[in-house]
Design an enzyme around this catalytic site. Structure first.
Site, mmCIF file in Angstrom:
data_model
loop_
_atom_site.group_PDB
_atom_site.id
_atom_site.type_symbol
_atom_site.label_atom_id
_atom_site.label_comp_id
_atom_site.label_asym_id
_atom_site.label_seq_id
_atom_site.Cartn_x
_atom_site.Cartn_y
_atom_site.Cartn_z
ATOM 1 N N CYS A 91 34.198 -13.422 4.443
ATOM 2 C CA CYS A 91 33.332 -13.745 5.584
ATOM 3 C C CYS A 91 33.609 -12.874 6.799
ATOM 4 O O CYS A 91 32.820 -12.853 7.743
ATOM 5 C CB CYS A 91 33.479 -15.213 5.961
ATOM 6 S SG CYS A 91 32.710 -16.275 4.746
HETATM 7 C C1 LIG Z 1 32.843 -28.255 3.377
HETATM 8 C C2 LIG Z 1 32.712 -29.266 4.486
HETATM 9 C C3 LIG Z 1 31.290 -29.260 5.048
HETATM 10 C C4 LIG Z 1 32.986 -30.656 3.918
HETATM 11 O O1 LIG Z 1 32.981 -31.620 4.952
HETATM 12 P P1 LIG Z 1 34.176 -32.708 5.065
HETATM 13 O O2 LIG Z 1 33.819 -33.587 6.172
HETATM 14 O O3 LIG Z 1 35.462 -31.948 5.142
HETATM 15 O O4 LIG Z 1 33.997 -33.471 3.728
HETATM 16 P P2 LIG Z 1 35.034 -33.729 2.524
HETATM 17 O O5 LIG Z 1 34.968 -32.585 1.573
HETATM 18 O O6 LIG Z 1 36.351 -34.132 3.053
HETATM 19 O O7 LIG Z 1 34.332 -34.976 1.858
HETATM 20 C C5 LIG Z 1 34.181 -36.234 2.521
HETATM 21 C C6 LIG Z 1 33.627 -37.243 1.537
HETATM 22 O O8 LIG Z 1 32.260 -36.913 1.234
HETATM 23 C C7 LIG Z 1 32.101 -36.740 -0.162
HETATM 24 N N1 LIG Z 1 31.147 -35.659 -0.441
HETATM 25 C C8 LIG Z 1 31.417 -34.346 -0.700
HETATM 26 N N2 LIG Z 1 30.287 -33.678 -0.917
HETATM 27 C C9 LIG Z 1 29.282 -34.560 -0.803
HETATM 28 C C10 LIG Z 1 27.887 -34.453 -0.917
HETATM 29 N N3 LIG Z 1 27.305 -33.264 -1.195
HETATM 30 N N4 LIG Z 1 27.119 -35.542 -0.725
HETATM 31 C C11 LIG Z 1 27.692 -36.733 -0.428
HETATM 32 N N5 LIG Z 1 29.029 -36.904 -0.318
HETATM 33 C C12 LIG Z 1 29.817 -35.822 -0.485
HETATM 34 C C13 LIG Z 1 33.481 -36.401 -0.682
HETATM 35 O O9 LIG Z 1 33.601 -36.717 -2.030
HETATM 36 C C14 LIG Z 1 34.358 -37.240 0.209
HETATM 37 O O10 LIG Z 1 34.344 -38.546 -0.262
HETATM 38 P P3 LIG Z 1 35.681 -39.461 -0.181
HETATM 39 O O11 LIG Z 1 35.962 -39.560 1.286
HETATM 40 O O12 LIG Z 1 35.245 -40.717 -0.825
HETATM 41 O O13 LIG Z 1 36.712 -38.683 -0.926
HETATM 42 C C15 LIG Z 1 33.712 -28.950 5.631
HETATM 43 O O14 LIG Z 1 35.014 -29.301 5.248
HETATM 44 C C16 LIG Z 1 33.689 -27.510 6.067
HETATM 45 O O15 LIG Z 1 32.662 -26.916 6.386
HETATM 46 N N6 LIG Z 1 34.898 -26.909 6.182
HETATM 47 C C17 LIG Z 1 35.037 -25.546 6.667
HETATM 48 C C18 LIG Z 1 34.747 -24.646 5.546
HETATM 49 C C19 LIG Z 1 34.692 -23.194 5.926
HETATM 50 O O16 LIG Z 1 34.642 -22.807 7.055
HETATM 51 N N7 LIG Z 1 34.691 -22.389 4.929
HETATM 52 C C20 LIG Z 1 34.562 -21.017 5.065
HETATM 53 C C21 LIG Z 1 33.721 -20.654 3.913
HETATM 54 S S1 LIG Z 1 33.423 -18.975 3.854
#
Ligand SMILES: CC(C)(COP(=O)(O)OP(=O)(O)OC[C@H]1O[C@@H](n2cnc3c(N)ncnc32)[C@H](O)[C@@H]1OP(=O)(O)O)[C@@H](O)C(=O)NCCC(=O)NCCS
Length: 373
Positions: A156
């Protein structure tokens, strides 16, 4: 020392939009089919049932509302769940080069340059479609550039890392006028069957012309005051696809051969890293974060950008200080901060200072401090 400017940018936007509702419908259809196919093994506790995705979660967790893709049908087909691209003959322009040339022509036009004015081409992207010849060399030929070109990948952060190479080359005199392109076909390395990440990415290509101030004729010139790059190893964003796979006798479709991440860890670890990086860079140039008129930040997560900015300026910030484009484009890997710059710089006035900053896999962070001339 030679003053270096950004003198034009360009954007290629793919023809198809996938809304969150369409994406979730396709994912849930895939999950239902998977569960039906594996009903007996799920019942026996041998396989875990897939759980559906939701639009509400996606929008709340990331801020993403839709994404552009090169192929929509393949992604939304629950029996496929990945784009479909026709293979091309070696004599044809490759897909990555095609979208790069489109964005490049727009950037050249914005900068008032011809292809022949370019003497360095950098193709900076999170994925390359082949090992060699370098995509940059194919793009160099297609736009009629001279000099030399090379590919580079810092995930990225590829664009900001390439900007530093471009700026240094112009400063040192090893290039006069650089074309930097970021063709991001993220749909091809995203695991659309994984609900934790299936909503994250979108396809796009950005391009930028970077040249010496004294050759720039564009009315829209941004002096590069400084660049700063940093990396720190982490496995929290990883893709094991590579040329050794075929020798390891592993499944080419295995989960580790596409994008995967520990999203929450990335969020927690990268926010302080990015904020400290930007603050340190601005400080070295004699600026306080509050003196910056605009931040064009990496576009991975809306909440993440809010945290970074709150650390920098100590308050909740508006779109005017840090425009958001990920609601429309999703995460476009290295192109995100360049799209933000491309779309949201025209209203700034001479003397305004801004920061283009990316962060992501590696970990990596790159910042470029610019001033409108
Ligand atoms: C990926 C991201 C959006 C996920 O959001 P989050 O708030 O961290 O969510 P989590 O992965 O912890 O999941 C929270 C809950 O939602 C659930 N969940 C995950 N995907 C889901 C979906 N598509 N729909 C519904 N629920 C979902 C998970 O299973 C989890 O459930 P639990 O609490 O029962 O275990 C976020 O962490 C993010 O953007 N992080 C930064 C990533 C980044 O910058 N990456 C660089 C990439 S180049």
């Amino acid at each position: 020392m030679t003053r270096v400017v950004i003198s034009g940018t360009g954007l290629y936007q793919p023809p198809h939009i996938i809304t969150n509702a369409e994406l979730v419908e396709a994912f849930n259809a895939y999950a239902d089919k998977f569960n039906a196919r594996n009903a007996a093994r799920i019942e026996a506790g041998e396989v875990e049932a897939m759980v559906g995705s939701s639009v509400e979660f996606i929008e709340k967790a990331s801020g993403i509302k839709q994404r552009y893709v090169l192929d929509k049908q393949g992604v939304l087909d629950p029996d496929r769940m990945r784009p479909h691209f026709e293979p091309r003959a070696d004599e044809q322009l490759s897909l990555m080069a095609e979208i790069a040339v489109d964005a490049a022509r727009k950037a050249l036009a914005a900068a008032g340059k011809q292809g022949s004015d370019i003497d360095m081409v950098l193709c900076a992207s999170a994925n390359m479609q082949r090992a060699y010849p370098a995509m940059a060399v194919e793009i160099q030929q297609a736009v009629g550039a001279g000099g030399y070109g090379y590919d580079m990948n810092v995930a990225c952060s590829s664009a900001t890392f390439a900007m530093e190479q471009a700026v240094n080359a112009v400063r040192c005199g090893t290039a006069r006028c650089v074309l930097m392109v970021n063709p991001e076909i993220t749909s091809a390395h995203l695991e659309w069957r994984d609900r934790d990440c299936h909503f994250i990415f979108g396809d796009v290509c950005t391009a930028m012309v970077i040249e010496a101030e004294d050759t720039a004729t564009s009315a829209d010139r941004w002096e590069v005051l400084g660049t700063k790059l940093a990396t720190q190893f982490s496995n929290n964003i990883r893709n094991n696809f590579g040329f050794l796979n075929r020798c390891e006798d592993t499944d080419p479709d295995a989960r580790d051969k596409t994008f995967r991440q520990e999203g929450r860890k990335v969020f927690k670890e990268v926010v302080p890293l990015a904020a400290a990086h930007i603050e340190g860079h601005l400080g070295s140039l004699g600026f306080e974060p509050t003196q910056v008129r605009r931040y064009w930040l990496h576009q991975a997560n809306e909440g993440m950008n809010q945290f970074v900015l709150r650390k920098l300026v100590g308050r909740e910030v508006s779109d005017d200080l840090a425009p958001l484009i990920l609601d429309e484009y999703a995460n476009t890997a290295s192109a995100g901060s360049v799209i933000a710059f491309h779309r949201h710089h025209a209203d700034l006035v001479p003397g305004d200072v801004g920061v283009i900053c990316s962060f992501g896999a590696g970990y990596s962070a790159g910042s470029v401090v610019v001033k409108r001339l």
